[in-house]
Design an enzyme around this catalytic site. Structure first.
Site, mmCIF file in Angstrom:
data_model
loop_
_atom_site.group_PDB
_atom_site.id
_atom_site.type_symbol
_atom_site.label_atom_id
_atom_site.label_comp_id
_atom_site.label_asym_id
_atom_site.label_seq_id
_atom_site.Cartn_x
_atom_site.Cartn_y
_atom_site.Cartn_z
ATOM 1 N N ASP A 199 39.698 24.289 -30.781
ATOM 2 C CA ASP A 199 40.907 24.959 -30.290
ATOM 3 C C ASP A 199 40.460 25.777 -29.086
ATOM 4 O OD1 ASP A 199 42.964 26.713 -29.790
ATOM 5 O OD2 ASP A 199 42.961 27.660 -31.758
ATOM 6 N N LYS A 250 42.887 29.594 -18.689
ATOM 7 C CA LYS A 250 43.632 28.424 -19.178
ATOM 8 C C LYS A 250 45.040 28.363 -18.575
ATOM 9 C CE LYS A 250 45.197 26.506 -23.627
ATOM 10 N NZ LYS A 250 45.183 26.757 -25.076
ATOM 11 N N GLU A 260 48.606 21.538 -29.865
ATOM 12 C CA GLU A 260 48.279 22.614 -30.803
ATOM 13 C C GLU A 260 49.241 22.680 -32.003
ATOM 14 O OE1 GLU A 260 47.938 25.885 -28.042
ATOM 15 O OE2 GLU A 260 46.113 25.037 -27.200
#
Ligand code: AMP
Length: 509
Positions: free
Chosen positions: A13, A76, A177
């Site tokens: 993750d 990100k 996700e």
């Protein structure tokens, strides 16, 4: 032979603020990979210190306050972005490091006098996670399933894959996700349920409606905002504190990077405290000095009510997105069996209260909000392994339409938003000029009618059109979107049956 060994596909993750890795054992058990025996969270932070040492994770976070200009965090939000993007501008306003246009129509960030492509920073973090995992597992990890926000575009997904390539980590699959979280929740329970995953992390918000039928996980619709997360909650507090200080002392602290870093740190800590308590002091001694050299302290009283008031519009935005995803999926609140919370920011009590009001029932406690995504990724990694006995099916969707630009700059949609993937479609094309030997198409992703409002994925040139008169060539362009949400294009001359050569260029739109 149930323990992981070389060739094992771990789950990663790769979060905006924190990253986490997990590994599945052949018997269905999943373990988070601990870092130095303890915490399994690795801050997604990269820094270079005064001596030129590269620091990643906790080491980078520890020196953050003292070295804010050379500490890269929340990058990100910039990955796979074009430099003109207004997101880049807003990120620059809230970070102390320099953000500017890169050399590949991407974004670059500066650290200790060096410019990095954003995916290079992600590569550094992936490298660290891989090293931690390799140390823990006792073999060199070389393959991983990496998760991304469901709302990531093709370009952002490609950038994550590229980050893996840079450090020799084979990113065997990118998955979304929320889908990973649903896997962690539902696998092995023989469920037939429709779940809504509400994923509010450090930097991004995602919502997916997923139907679980035992080992089939089918995403019906997804939506999100890759610019809405815990950082924005912190920023709302920071703005309040800065405005108060300016009103009281006439000093703008936002131009002082060290003061800003101290405020930022405390804002996040206070926000987290206020999930457990109703009041918290917000005090920083000697934050700055007056023009006469008198030290000034920052002293604000924060309580949960104030935090809720400041961040009310942010929670509103998430609920609006939830509503539109439900419309896209054709369901109402009563059709949702479980609401799953993912992401650290969902620990804020008001988020849970408002969801409870919205759905008429409290959200499920079925998964751990920080761990579910990595666990789901590891389970999926296990299912992809050659020797795996775990069979599961993920059916996902694309978050935004993909199409090509037609004359006048309008979007011809090939795959609408929420089209199921994997998916392929062929469209007919022809030459528009006499003697034309190449066909150029510009492909965009986004939900606006005009391509200028969407993201350019690339300009594809297909060479080898048999020269003839305009409109004579009979060509077929194939759009292929993989299960990862990544687009591949090809074209064929239908008369000769020949595949045409394809070159792609990502230019600025
Ligand atoms: P994630 O990316 O899922 O790790 O989420 C990280 C975000 O969750 C950060 O913005 C944290 O400040 C926020 N967060 C973590 N714990 C809490 C908490 N107890 N209450 C409110 N926000 C939290």
């Amino acid at each position: 032979m149930n323990s992981p060994g070389p060739g094992t596909i771990i789950g990663i993750d790769l979060g905006t603020t924190n990253s986490c890795a997990a590994v599945a054992f052949g018997d269905g058990q999943v373990k988070l990979i601990p870092y130095k025996g303890g915490d399994s969270i690795i801050p997604s932070i990269f820094a270079i210190d005064d001596k030129g040492n590269e620091l990643i994770g906790h080491e980078a976070k520890r020196q953050w306050q003292l070295n804010p200009r050379n500490t890269l965090y929340a990058t990100k939000r910039l990955i796979g972005r074009a430099p003109k993007d207004d997101v880049v501008e807003s990120v620059q306003r809230s970070v102390q490091y320099q953000v500017h246009a890169g050399t590949e129509n991407d974004v670059a960030v500066d650290c200790h006098g060096r410019a990095f492509h954003v995916h290079e920073v992600s590569a550094k973090i992936l490298h660290k996670i891989r090293d931690v995992a390799s140390d823990h597992l006792g073999f060199k990890v070389s393959r991983a399933v990496v998760t991304v926000p469901a709302y990531f575009t093709d370009r952002q997904r490609q950038a994550v894959k590229e980050a893996g390539r840079l450090v020799d980590l084979d990113v065997v699959r990118i998955i979304n996700e929320p889908t990973a979280a649903a896997l962690a929740y539902g696998l092995g329970k023989q469920l037939t349920e429709r779940v809504l995953v509400y994923d509010l992390g450090g930097g991004t918000f995602d919502v997916s409606i997923i139907e679980i039928r035992d080992r089939v996980f089918e995403v019906k619709a997804t939506g999100g905002d890759i610019f809405l997360g815990g950082i924005d909650f912190d920023n709302a507090m920071i703005r309040h504190v800065l405005d108060g200080f300016q009103a009281k002392h006439g000093i703008d602290l936002s131009t002082d990077p060290v003061a800003m870093q101290r405020i930022k740190d405390l804002a996040e800590r206070t926000k987290i405290d206020l999930s457990a308590r109703t009041e918290a002091p917000f005090s920083i001694p000697f934050i700055t000095m007056t023009s006469q050299g008198q030290p000034l302290n920052l002293d604000v009283k924060f309580d949960r009510k104030l935090l809720e008031k400041l961040t009310h519009p942010l929670v509103d935005r998430t609920l609006k997105i939830v509503g539109s995803v439900m419309v896209d999926a054709g369901v109402t609140a009563a059709d949702i069996d479980e609401v799953m919370l993912v992401g650290g920011q969902t620990r804020m009590p008001i988020v849970q209260e408002r969801l409870t009001r919205f759905f008429g029932k409290p959200p499920s406690k079925g998964v751990h909000p920080d761990e579910a995504v990595a666990i789901g990724a590891a389970l999926y990694g296990w299912s992809l392994q050659e020797n795996s006995d775990l069979k599961l099916q993920l059916l996902d969707v694309i978050p935004m339409a993909i199409g090509l630009e037609q004359a006048g700059g309008t979007m011809h949609v090939v795959f609408p938003r929420n089209a199921a993937i994997p998916n392929a479609k062929a469209i007919a094309a022809t030459s528009s000029e006499d003697g034309q030997t190449e066909l150029v198409v510009r492909i965009f992703q986004g939900d606006q009618a005009e391509t200028s409002g969407n993201e350019l994925l690339g300009e594809f040139t297909f060479s080898g059109v048999s020269p003839g008169q305009a409109g004579e060539a009979r060509l077929e362009i194939v759009f292929d979107v993989s299960i990862e949400g990544i687009l591949t294009m090809s074209a064929r001359d239908l008369d000769s049956g020949r595949q045409m050569r394809t070159t792609v260029r990502v230019t600025s739109s």
